[in-house]
Write a protein that holds these residues in place. Structure first.
Motif, PDB file in Angstrom:
ATOM      1  N   GLU A 108       2.186  -4.586  17.465  1.00 38.05           N
ATOM      2  CA  GLU A 108       2.675  -4.017  18.726  1.00 38.05           C
ATOM      3  C   GLU A 108       1.572  -3.349  19.543  1.00 38.05           C
ATOM      4  N   HIS A 109       0.641  -2.682  18.876  1.00 32.67           N
ATOM      5  CA  HIS A 109      -0.267  -1.779  19.603  1.00 32.67           C
ATOM      6  C   HIS A 109      -1.745  -2.152  19.550  1.00 32.67           C
ATOM      7  N   THR A 110      -2.102  -3.237  18.859  1.00 29.37           N
ATOM      8  CA  THR A 110      -3.512  -3.628  18.811  1.00 29.37           C
ATOM      9  C   THR A 110      -3.646  -5.122  19.123  1.00 29.37           C
ATOM     10  N   LYS A 111      -4.892  -5.540  19.280  1.00 26.47           N
ATOM     11  CA  LYS A 111      -5.166  -6.960  19.535  1.00 26.47           C
ATOM     12  C   LYS A 111      -5.923  -7.570  18.351  1.00 26.47           C
ATOM     13  N   LEU A 112      -5.668  -7.047  17.169  1.00 28.01           N
ATOM     14  CA  LEU A 112      -6.349  -7.556  15.973  1.00 28.01           C
ATOM     15  C   LEU A 112      -5.904  -8.982  15.666  1.00 28.01           C
ATOM     16  N   SER A 113      -6.807  -9.744  15.049  1.00 31.57           N
ATOM     17  CA  SER A 113      -6.456 -11.113  14.645  1.00 31.57           C
ATOM     18  C   SER A 113      -5.492 -11.067  13.462  1.00 31.57           C
ATOM     19  N   LYS A 114      -4.843 -12.187  13.201  1.00 35.63           N
ATOM     20  CA  LYS A 114      -3.903 -12.262  12.069  1.00 35.63           C
ATOM     21  C   LYS A 114      -4.607 -11.935  10.759  1.00 35.63           C
ATOM     22  N   LYS A 115      -5.856 -12.398  10.632  1.00 40.69           N
ATOM     23  CA  LYS A 115      -6.624 -12.149   9.409  1.00 40.69           C
ATOM     24  C   LYS A 115      -6.882 -10.645   9.233  1.00 40.69           C
ATOM     25  N   GLU A 116      -7.271  -9.984  10.334  1.00 43.94           N
ATOM     26  CA  GLU A 116      -7.536  -8.535  10.259  1.00 43.94           C
ATOM     27  C   GLU A 116      -6.261  -7.755   9.941  1.00 43.94           C
ATOM     28  N   VAL A 117      -5.157  -8.165  10.565  1.00 44.06           N
ATOM     29  CA  VAL A 117      -3.874  -7.505  10.291  1.00 44.06           C
ATOM     30  C   VAL A 117      -3.520  -7.659   8.824  1.00 44.06           C
ATOM     31  N   SER A 118      -3.662  -8.881   8.309  1.00 43.29           N
ATOM     32  CA  SER A 118      -3.321  -9.155   6.918  1.00 43.29           C
ATOM     33  C   SER A 118      -4.167  -8.310   5.964  1.00 43.29           C
ATOM     34  N   GLU A 119      -5.455  -8.239   6.239  1.00 38.71           N
ATOM     35  CA  GLU A 119      -6.350  -7.450   5.379  1.00 38.71           C
ATOM     36  C   GLU A 119      -5.948  -5.983   5.350  1.00 38.71           C
ATOM     37  N   ARG A 120      -5.625  -5.440   6.519  1.00 36.77           N
ATOM     38  CA  ARG A 120      -5.274  -4.014   6.604  1.00 36.77           C
ATOM     39  C   ARG A 120      -3.942  -3.724   5.912  1.00 36.77           C
ATOM     40  N   VAL A 121      -2.981  -4.612   6.099  1.00 40.95           N
ATOM     41  CA  VAL A 121      -1.665  -4.428   5.465  1.00 40.95           C
ATOM     42  C   VAL A 121      -1.809  -4.435   3.950  1.00 40.95           C
ATOM     43  N   MET A 122      -2.497  -5.438   3.427  1.00 40.39           N
ATOM     44  CA  MET A 122      -2.638  -5.561   1.972  1.00 40.39           C
ATOM     45  C   MET A 122      -3.407  -4.370   1.397  1.00 40.39           C
ATOM     46  N   HIS A 123      -4.418  -3.913   2.133  1.00 37.82           N
ATOM     47  CA  HIS A 123      -5.211  -2.771   1.683  1.00 37.82           C
ATOM     48  C   HIS A 123      -4.372  -1.494   1.618  1.00 37.82           C
ATOM     49  N   LYS A 124      -3.549  -1.272   2.666  1.00 36.12           N
ATOM     50  CA  LYS A 124      -2.725  -0.056   2.692  1.00 36.12           C
ATOM     51  C   LYS A 124      -1.687  -0.073   1.569  1.00 36.12           C
ATOM     52  N   LEU A 125      -1.081  -1.227   1.322  1.00 41.28           N
ATOM     53  CA  LEU A 125      -0.104  -1.324   0.235  1.00 41.28           C
ATOM     54  C   LEU A 125      -0.775  -1.021  -1.106  1.00 41.28           C
ATOM     55  N   GLU A 126      -1.988  -1.514  -1.263  1.00 42.15           N
ATOM     56  CA  GLU A 126      -2.715  -1.276  -2.512  1.00 42.15           C
ATOM     57  C   GLU A 126      -3.051   0.212  -2.670  1.00 42.15           C
ATOM     58  N   ILE A 127      -3.495   0.841  -1.577  1.00 40.48           N
ATOM     59  CA  ILE A 127      -3.812   2.275  -1.605  1.00 40.48           C
ATOM     60  C   ILE A 127      -2.594   3.087  -2.049  1.00 40.48           C
ATOM     61  N   LEU A 128      -1.410   2.628  -1.644  1.00 42.13           N
ATOM     62  CA  LEU A 128      -0.175   3.352  -1.955  1.00 42.13           C
ATOM     63  C   LEU A 128       0.411   2.959  -3.313  1.00 42.13           C
ATOM     64  N   GLY A 129      -0.416   2.306  -4.127  1.00 42.41           N
ATOM     65  CA  GLY A 129      -0.002   2.046  -5.506  1.00 42.41           C
ATOM     66  C   GLY A 129       0.969   0.898  -5.652  1.00 42.41           C
ATOM     67  N   LEU A 130       1.030   0.011  -4.660  1.00 47.82           N
ATOM     68  CA  LEU A 130       1.906  -1.163  -4.736  1.00 47.82           C
ATOM     69  C   LEU A 130       1.042  -2.405  -4.904  1.00 47.82           C
ATOM     70  N   ASP A 131       1.533  -3.381  -5.640  1.00 47.66           N
ATOM     71  CA  ASP A 131       0.814  -4.652  -5.801  1.00 47.66           C
ATOM     72  C   ASP A 131       1.097  -5.496  -4.558  1.00 47.66           C
ATOM     73  N   PRO A 132       0.120  -5.632  -3.642  1.00 44.29           N
ATOM     74  CA  PRO A 132       0.415  -6.295  -2.364  1.00 44.29           C
ATOM     75  C   PRO A 132       0.929  -7.721  -2.509  1.00 44.29           C
ATOM     76  N   LYS A 133       0.375  -8.466  -3.479  1.00 42.19           N
ATOM     77  CA  LYS A 133       0.796  -9.869  -3.628  1.00 42.19           C
ATOM     78  C   LYS A 133       2.263  -9.974  -4.059  1.00 42.19           C
ATOM     79  N   VAL A 134       2.715  -8.985  -4.840  1.00 46.02           N
ATOM     80  CA  VAL A 134       4.105  -8.994  -5.310  1.00 46.02           C
ATOM     81  C   VAL A 134       5.048  -8.422  -4.261  1.00 46.02           C
ATOM     82  N   VAL A 135       4.636  -7.322  -3.631  1.00 46.30           N
ATOM     83  CA  VAL A 135       5.541  -6.563  -2.760  1.00 46.30           C
ATOM     84  C   VAL A 135       5.610  -7.133  -1.334  1.00 46.30           C
TER      85      VAL A 135
END
Length: 300
Positions: A141-168
């Motif tokens: 909604e608020h940035t012009k990041l590429s799909k790849k950059e969005v994906s990297e950031r999402v997976m990283h944040k989920l991992e930081i929060l103790g969730l397995d990104p590939k599973v969750v």
């Protein structure tokens, strides 16, 4: 003769009312100190004839957790909505990160709202889309990041929060436990890296063990990301565990403010009774101010 001179008379008299008014307004509009992230001065809100907030004064300091407590109908939710820019105050002054935002335009208010990350009661995830898309939503909604950059950031944040990104990430919110939903909601709130995280009743409806995990998470986020945390809660145990400052709001007014122990042992009988009536054993609770958890404790 025998009368005081005009100069003496003027020296003894208080300033006329309009001058006093100017002084009060000047004080209210004074710029906050650098460590004051959210400042409310004489904040009032009415809906028609009904006064909801009746002169709230509040200071939330940078990199601290301020918990606003009070019973149902105290005005906590209205206060929260005004702080994050979803409602306009009737009068008073609001400063966010040193900037007065009381009367800014709607466009400017949108910019101010970006400084807040909201963690809603029950996580408020969109059930019809995946966890990945929920967490990615602010970036899309608020940035012009590429799909790849969005994906990297999402997976990283989920991992930081103790969730397995590939599973969750591919799951839907309905497939997650209450504690996992909270973590996903927190990941979404952190995506734009706001300086302030706002939690609306974060432990509501959770069992004691999960509540404790959520408290730990709030403190870990504060330490890891250096955020200022604002928490709306009725959970006294949680308040004692995580708050540097507790603000007790009763019928639209601040009844007491300070560290939770200062409210428990302070001059306000209303505050002492409010805490006693919760039946929480405050003596045997850890305090965030007692020790420092490892900033990396959250990362699995």
């Amino acid at each position: 003769p025998g009368h005081a001179s005009g100069g003496d008379r003027n020296a003894r008299q208080p300033p006329p009312p309009e001058d006093r008014e100017v002084t009060l307004i000047h004080d209210a509009a004074r710029k906050p100190m650098p460590d004051e992230m959210v400042v409310l001065r004489d904040l009032r809100k009415s809906f028609g004839e009904q006064q909801i907030l009746k002169g709230i004064n509040l200071v939330a300091r940078k990199n601290e957790t301020t918990v606003i407590i009070g019973g149902s109908g105290a005005g906590k939710t209205t206060l929260l909505r005004i702080i994050v820019g979803l409602e306009r105050a009737t009068s008073g002054h609001i400063f966010v990160d040193g900037e007065e935002v009381t009367k800014v335009s709607e466009r400017e208010l949108n910019r101010v709202r970006m400084k807040f990350g909201m963690v809603y009661q029950y996580a408020a995830l969109l059930d019809s889309i995946s966890v990945f898309d929920n967490v990615a939503f602010p970036l899309v909604e608020h940035t012009k990041l590429s799909k790849k950059e969005v994906s990297e950031r999402v997976m990283h944040k989920l991992e930081i929060l103790g969730l397995d990104p590939k599973v969750v990430a591919p799951k839907f919110p309905s497939q997650l436990s209450g504690g996992m939903r909270k973590r996903v909601g927190l990941a979404r709130a952190l995506m734009l890296e706001p300086p302030i995280l706002v939690y609306d009743e974060p432990t509501s409806g959770l069992d004691p063990l999960t509540s404790r995990l959520v408290d730990d998470l709030i403190e870990q986020m504060r330490q890891r990301f250096g955020v200022t945390s604002l928490v709306i809660s009725h959970d006294i145990a949680s308040c004692f565990r995580i708050a540097h400052q507790a603000i007790l709001v009763i019928q639209g007014r601040v009844e007491a403010a300070g560290p939770p122990d200062a409210l428990l042992n302070g001059p306000s009988e209303v505050a002492r009774e409010f805490i006693r009536n919760s039946a929480v054993d405050t003596e045997n609770l850890d305090r965030v101010t007692d020790h420092k958890a490892s900033p990396d404790a959250v990362k699995k």
